[in-house]
Design an enzyme around this catalytic site. Structure first.
Site, PDB file in Angstrom:
ATOM      1  N   LYS A  80      -7.544   7.084   3.001  1.00 46.90           N
ATOM      2  CA  LYS A  80      -7.116   6.291   4.173  1.00 46.90           C
ATOM      3  C   LYS A  80      -5.588   6.188   4.202  1.00 46.90           C
ATOM      4  O   LYS A  80      -4.916   6.530   3.206  1.00 46.90           O
ATOM      5  CB  LYS A  80      -7.752   4.900   4.106  1.00 46.90           C
ATOM      6  CG  LYS A  80      -7.384   4.090   2.868  1.00 46.90           C
ATOM      7  CD  LYS A  80      -8.250   2.836   2.750  1.00 46.90           C
ATOM      8  CE  LYS A  80      -7.941   2.073   1.482  1.00 46.90           C
ATOM      9  NZ  LYS A  80      -8.894   0.959   1.264  1.00 46.90           N
ATOM     10  N   TYR A 122      25.513  -5.264   5.656  1.00 45.68           N
ATOM     11  CA  TYR A 122      25.274  -6.432   6.514  1.00 45.68           C
ATOM     12  C   TYR A 122      25.243  -7.711   5.683  1.00 45.68           C
ATOM     13  O   TYR A 122      24.632  -7.754   4.615  1.00 45.68           O
ATOM     14  CB  TYR A 122      23.941  -6.303   7.234  1.00 45.68           C
ATOM     15  CG  TYR A 122      23.944  -5.294   8.356  1.00 45.68           C
ATOM     16  CD1 TYR A 122      24.758  -5.459   9.468  1.00 45.68           C
ATOM     17  CD2 TYR A 122      23.097  -4.186   8.296  1.00 45.68           C
ATOM     18  CE1 TYR A 122      24.747  -4.533  10.499  1.00 45.68           C
ATOM     19  CE2 TYR A 122      23.083  -3.265   9.328  1.00 45.68           C
ATOM     20  CZ  TYR A 122      23.905  -3.437  10.426  1.00 45.68           C
ATOM     21  OH  TYR A 122      23.882  -2.523  11.442  1.00 45.68           O
TER      22      TYR A 122
HETATM   23  C1  LIG Z   1      -9.345   1.239  -0.075  1.00 48.77           C
HETATM   24  C2  LIG Z   1     -10.755   1.111  -0.502  1.00 48.77           C
HETATM   25  C3  LIG Z   1     -11.179   1.719  -1.688  1.00 48.77           C
HETATM   26  C4  LIG Z   1     -10.233   2.422  -2.640  1.00 48.77           C
HETATM   27  O1  LIG Z   1      -9.507   1.445  -3.341  1.00 48.77           O
HETATM   28  P1  LIG Z   1      -8.464   1.870  -4.511  1.00 48.77           P
HETATM   29  O2  LIG Z   1      -8.126   0.586  -5.143  1.00 48.77           O
HETATM   30  O3  LIG Z   1      -7.322   2.499  -3.798  1.00 48.77           O
HETATM   31  O4  LIG Z   1      -9.181   2.825  -5.376  1.00 48.77           O
HETATM   32  C5  LIG Z   1     -12.523   1.650  -2.014  1.00 48.77           C
HETATM   33  N1  LIG Z   1     -13.390   0.989  -1.215  1.00 48.77           N
HETATM   34  C6  LIG Z   1     -13.021   0.376  -0.077  1.00 48.77           C
HETATM   35  C7  LIG Z   1     -14.035  -0.329   0.738  1.00 48.77           C
HETATM   36  C8  LIG Z   1     -11.693   0.406   0.306  1.00 48.77           C
HETATM   37  O5  LIG Z   1     -11.310  -0.220   1.421  1.00 48.77           O
END
Ligand SMILES: *Cc1c(COP(=O)(O)O)cnc(C)c1O
Length: 359
Positions: free
Chosen positions: A41, A256
């Site tokens: 993702k 800044y």
């Molecule tokens: C993002 C996510 C994962 C992966 O999590 P990590 O800590 O990056 O391994 C797994 N399950 C769900 C439902 C997620 O949203």
């Protein structure tokens, strides 16, 4: 012809081999019958989802998961053939599109299940069903379980291929909520006969909290950031160059708000990167970069497009020198701690302005 490097001296190098090694390392740790769902993702946590998905081979990776429907569609359109899984939540129109594109959907509650049961009146539908075992965010609660089971029972063309849950605190081994969640999951999932289960994220997987045959959903660990005290190979190296180098007298303000004043005759270098690239503004006066292998402090505020560093103690520094923002010993975790956030946030905030170069 101009290349990405000609266009901008700031880019992120992505080490494909490091990612593949990390996938192998995770896959090898899994118990018998277990398989990896690679969570890609947020553009594979900033690394480029299509490129990372191409490195996921079917002997190592059972599915690729994304948060958003568009993220799975992007992979499908790029020709990725592995099964795709959207974590959701999804609206009715998104559910229809996902099913038409043969993307497996995670059902996160009775609302979505009702939509899916409607669609399954005249087509076969396969889903994964999420249970809330303690996180209070998505998933079917204990109180909703009987109704959900009845809905599944009365929809013969609906197949629940897997039930799953998500841990809230798996990154803290001393937190007992994880055990509570595991127990609650076994009780709730027993009522739904699904062929597959998956619970573990990166932290739970690396802690070995995986039953033989269960899938795992691993994201952040694949990119080589620290998870429960261990770390695979970092995949990203973020670099830029010195674009201005000047000598300033003691007492000169920088940036800044002039939040930094030189205390001595100083050499100040300016870098063409800023918070619009995802270099966190909380790193103002609060981080190091590498110049010729040595640490130089960030001085003054991070601007939208510029960062200033003090190279007084690196007299060999020259105009055009490479500067490492992250990588080669400056970890995402270090930047995250300094900026008051987590490595996930550091990685996925590196913006579209930063070209990704694949090695
Ligand atoms: C993002 C996510 C994962 C992966 O999590 P990590 O800590 O990056 O391994 C797994 N399950 C769900 C439902 C997620 O949203």
């Amino acid at each position: 012809m101009s290349t990405v490097r000609d266009l901008r001296p700031t880019w992120a190098e992505i080490d494909r081999e490091a990612f593949s090694r990390n996938v192998d390392a995770i896959a090898r740790r899994l118990p018998r019958g277990s398989q990896l769902i690679a969570v890609l993702k947020a553009d594979a946590y900033g690394h480029g989802a299509v490129e990372m998905a191409k490195l996921c081979k079917p002997d190592r990776v059972a599915m690729i998961a994304t948060a958003l429907l568009e993220e799975s569609l992007e992979l499908r359109q790029a020709g990725i053939e592995l099964p795709l899984f959207v974590l959701g939540p999804l609206s009715a129109s998104q559910i229809r599109i996902a099913l038409d594109q043969r993307i497996t959907i995670g059902i996160v509650g009775p609302e979505e299940l009702e939509i899916v049961c409607g669609l399954a009146r005249d087509r076969d539908v396969t889903v994964h069903l999420k249970l809330d075992t303690g996180m209070g965010r998505m998933g079917v609660t204990e109180g909703e379980l009987a109704r959900v089971i009845e809905m599944i029972r009365s929809t013969p063309r609906l197949r629940v291929e897997a039930v799953y849950t998500h841990f809230a605190n798996a990154d803290d081994p001393s937190d007992t909520l994880t055990d509570v969640q595991i127990e609650k999951f076994s009780a709730m999932s027993a009522a739904i006969r699904a062929p597959r289960h998956h619970l573990a994220n990166s932290a739970a997987t690396l802690r070995g909290l995986v039953e033989p045959g269960d899938f795992v959903r691993v994201g952040v660990a694949l990119f080589g950031v620290e998870v429960v005290g261990s770390r695979l190979d970092p995949v990203m190296r973020w670099r830029t160059e010195i674009m201005r180098l000047k000598d300033l007298p003691p007492g000169h303000g920088i940036g800044y708000g002039t939040t930094f004043h030189t205390l001595r005759p100083s050499r100040i270098a300016t870098l063409p990167v800023g918070y619009a690239d995802g270099y966190d503004r909380n790193l103002s006066n609060n981080a190091y970069v590498l110049v010729r292998g040595r640490r130089a402090p960030v001085v003054g505020r991070i601007s939208m497009d510029l960062v200033t560093i003090d190279v007084t103690d690196i007299p060999e520094a020259r105009y055009g020198d490479e500067v490492i923002l992250m990588g080669d010993g400056i970890s995402a975790d270090e930047l995250a701690k300094r900026a008051g956030t987590i490595s996930y946030d550091v990685l996925c905030r590196i913006s579209k302005r930063v070209p990704r170069l694949y090695k």
